[in-house]
Design a protein around this motif. Structure first.
Motif, PDB file in Angstrom:
ATOM      1  N   LEU A 224      39.483  50.412  25.279  1.00  0.00           N
ATOM      2  CA  LEU A 224      40.757  51.054  24.947  1.00  0.00           C
ATOM      3  C   LEU A 224      41.715  50.210  24.115  1.00  0.00           C
ATOM      4  N   VAL A 225      41.490  48.903  24.013  1.00  0.00           N
ATOM      5  CA  VAL A 225      42.511  48.051  23.402  1.00  0.00           C
ATOM      6  C   VAL A 225      42.770  48.420  21.939  1.00  0.00           C
ATOM      7  N   HIS A 226      41.754  48.906  21.232  1.00  0.00           N
ATOM      8  CA  HIS A 226      41.952  49.268  19.826  1.00  0.00           C
ATOM      9  C   HIS A 226      42.745  50.563  19.663  1.00  0.00           C
ATOM     10  N   THR A 227      42.898  51.321  20.743  1.00  0.00           N
ATOM     11  CA  THR A 227      43.688  52.555  20.692  1.00  0.00           C
ATOM     12  C   THR A 227      45.153  52.295  21.007  1.00  0.00           C
ATOM     13  N   LEU A 228      45.470  51.101  21.465  1.00  0.00           N
ATOM     14  CA  LEU A 228      46.838  50.736  21.815  1.00  0.00           C
ATOM     15  C   LEU A 228      47.473  49.928  20.693  1.00  0.00           C
ATOM     16  N   ASN A 229      48.764  49.701  20.817  1.00  0.00           N
ATOM     17  CA  ASN A 229      49.448  48.809  19.881  1.00  0.00           C
ATOM     18  C   ASN A 229      49.211  47.389  20.376  1.00  0.00           C
ATOM     19  N   SER A 230      48.090  46.806  19.945  1.00  0.00           N
ATOM     20  CA  SER A 230      47.584  45.559  20.515  1.00  0.00           C
ATOM     21  C   SER A 230      47.636  44.427  19.509  1.00  0.00           C
ATOM     22  N   TYR A 231      48.010  43.260  19.989  1.00  0.00           N
ATOM     23  CA  TYR A 231      48.105  42.082  19.134  1.00  0.00           C
ATOM     24  C   TYR A 231      47.448  40.882  19.816  1.00  0.00           C
ATOM     25  N   ALA A 232      47.074  39.909  18.997  1.00  0.00           N
ATOM     26  CA  ALA A 232      46.509  38.652  19.493  1.00  0.00           C
ATOM     27  C   ALA A 232      47.474  37.519  19.182  1.00  0.00           C
ATOM     28  N   TRP A 233      47.646  36.640  20.135  1.00  0.00           N
ATOM     29  CA  TRP A 233      48.485  35.447  19.955  1.00  0.00           C
ATOM     30  C   TRP A 233      47.625  34.233  20.265  1.00  0.00           C
ATOM     31  N   CYS A 234      47.392  33.411  19.254  1.00  0.00           N
ATOM     32  CA  CYS A 234      46.499  32.263  19.403  1.00  0.00           C
ATOM     33  C   CYS A 234      47.275  31.061  19.938  1.00  0.00           C
ATOM     34  N   MET A 235      46.859  30.544  21.087  1.00  0.00           N
ATOM     35  CA  MET A 235      47.565  29.424  21.685  1.00  0.00           C
ATOM     36  C   MET A 235      47.282  28.133  20.909  1.00  0.00           C
ATOM     37  N   PRO A 236      48.281  27.271  20.775  1.00  0.00           N
ATOM     38  CA  PRO A 236      48.132  26.088  19.922  1.00  0.00           C
ATOM     39  C   PRO A 236      47.368  24.937  20.551  1.00  0.00           C
ATOM     40  N   GLY A 237      47.321  24.863  21.864  1.00  0.00           N
ATOM     41  CA  GLY A 237      46.688  23.721  22.514  1.00  0.00           C
ATOM     42  C   GLY A 237      45.333  24.043  23.083  1.00  0.00           C
ATOM     43  N   PRO A 238      44.704  23.074  23.725  1.00  0.00           N
ATOM     44  CA  PRO A 238      43.381  23.296  24.329  1.00  0.00           C
ATOM     45  C   PRO A 238      43.472  24.178  25.570  1.00  0.00           C
ATOM     46  N   TRP A 239      42.372  24.831  25.870  1.00  0.00           N
ATOM     47  CA  TRP A 239      42.244  25.690  27.046  1.00  0.00           C
ATOM     48  C   TRP A 239      40.874  25.433  27.653  1.00  0.00           C
ATOM     49  N   GLU A 240      40.864  25.128  28.948  1.00  0.00           N
ATOM     50  CA  GLU A 240      39.619  24.786  29.625  1.00  0.00           C
ATOM     51  C   GLU A 240      39.348  25.790  30.739  1.00  0.00           C
ATOM     52  N   TYR A 241      38.160  26.400  30.701  1.00  0.00           N
ATOM     53  CA  TYR A 241      37.786  27.372  31.724  1.00  0.00           C
ATOM     54  C   TYR A 241      37.078  26.710  32.905  1.00  0.00           C
ATOM     55  N   MET A 242      36.254  25.725  32.679  1.00  0.00           N
ATOM     56  CA  MET A 242      35.496  24.999  33.704  1.00  0.00           C
ATOM     57  C   MET A 242      34.595  25.939  34.502  1.00  0.00           C
ATOM     58  N   GLU A 243      33.504  26.337  33.868  1.00  0.00           N
ATOM     59  CA  GLU A 243      32.597  27.310  34.457  1.00  0.00           C
ATOM     60  C   GLU A 243      31.808  26.766  35.633  1.00  0.00           C
ATOM     61  N   ASN A 244      31.516  25.468  35.606  1.00  0.00           N
ATOM     62  CA  ASN A 244      30.657  24.906  36.644  1.00  0.00           C
ATOM     63  C   ASN A 244      31.079  23.471  36.968  1.00  0.00           C
TER      64      ASN A 244
END
Length: 269
Positions: A224-244
């Protein structure tokens, strides 16, 4: 920040940490000896001026409850400020354990009604990063967005099938979003953090209530996101998910390096 609240999804079960998460949620794991993983999320929110936070938990909730308490370490206790812990409640005929992230948000919608915000930040309590949410909300409001997805640019070797990927067009408009594709595309990565206009999120969750599947990213945003008024905001710093466990170890070793330790303490003040 006025008329903004946050709903933090934390305490989900993870199968790649072995004995480390046998008796506690991932967000309650220690980080850099003194801290917990969830400290990053709560510190980012309070440093951004967001004083009303709902913490949605399920798996081994006592480990997180004991750590966060009523939110005093983050100044989330007092007039106009709160940290509300929201575990699932079983016992009334119409309630059940959370069936997915969308269901977890919908079951706790009374918190949103009590706070009466214009915009809602939905995010995880299990990531390591530094982000000021104020420019994100300003970006979201300036464009009258229904939803703003916070993204980051990961190098190709770090792209994994467990992430979502955002296809961005002109003026940061989202053209398409795919969650956990088998073959990760060469595009920006979703961090799993979103800013929603309250009315939009309420309608999406209400529509999903009668569906069979209840994952916010996969079963709501992807189709559904393409049907909404949707935007992306790219964060400037690192992002760590730590999967394992390997990620968990590697990220800590990098953060504890001499030239980054001062930054670590600053982020978690």
């Amino acid at each position: 920040m006025k008329k903004v609240i946050a709903l933090v999804l934390a305490g989900g079960r993870t199968g790649q940490y072995g004995v480390l998460t046998r008796n506690r949620a991932k967000g309650a794991l220690t980080f850099a000896s003194h801290y917990r993983i969830i400290d990053f999320t709560l510190s980012n929110l309070t440093n951004s001026g967001i004083g009303q936070v709902g913490l949605v938990i399920q798996y081994l909730p006592s480990s997180l409850i004991e750590h966060v308490g009523v939110g005093l370490p983050w100044d989330l206790h007092g007039y106009g400020r709160c940290l509300k812990i929201m575990p699932p409640f079983v016992g009334v005929q119409t309630t059940a354990w959370y069936k997915g992230t969308a269901d977890a948000l919908w079951q706790n919608w009374n918190f949103v009604e009590d706070c009466d915000p214009d915009d809602i930040i939905v995010l995880s309590g299990e990531h390591v990063y530094h982000l000021d949410f104020r420019p994100v909300v300003e970006f979201h409001r300036d464009r009258h967005a229904d939803v703003t997805m916070i993204t980051c640019d990961l190098p190709p070797e770090c792209r994994r099938p467990r992430f979502g990927y955002v296809f961005v067009g002109d003026d940061a408009r989202i053209e398409r979003f795919v969650e956990k594709p088998a073959d990760p595309p060469d595009t920006c990565t979703s961090t799993g953090m979103y800013v929603f206009r309250r009315e939009v999120l309420e309608e999406l969750l209400c529509q999903n209530e009668s569906a069979e599947d209840h994952n916010l990213a996969k079963h709501i945003l992807e189709p559904l996101v393409h049907t909404l008024n949707s935007y992306a905001w790219c964060m400037p710093g690192p992002w760590e998910y730590m999967e394992n466990v390997i990620d968990y170890f590697d990220v800590q070793m990098r953060m504890l390096h001499a030239d980054q330790f001062a930054d670590l303490r600053r982020l978690l003040r």
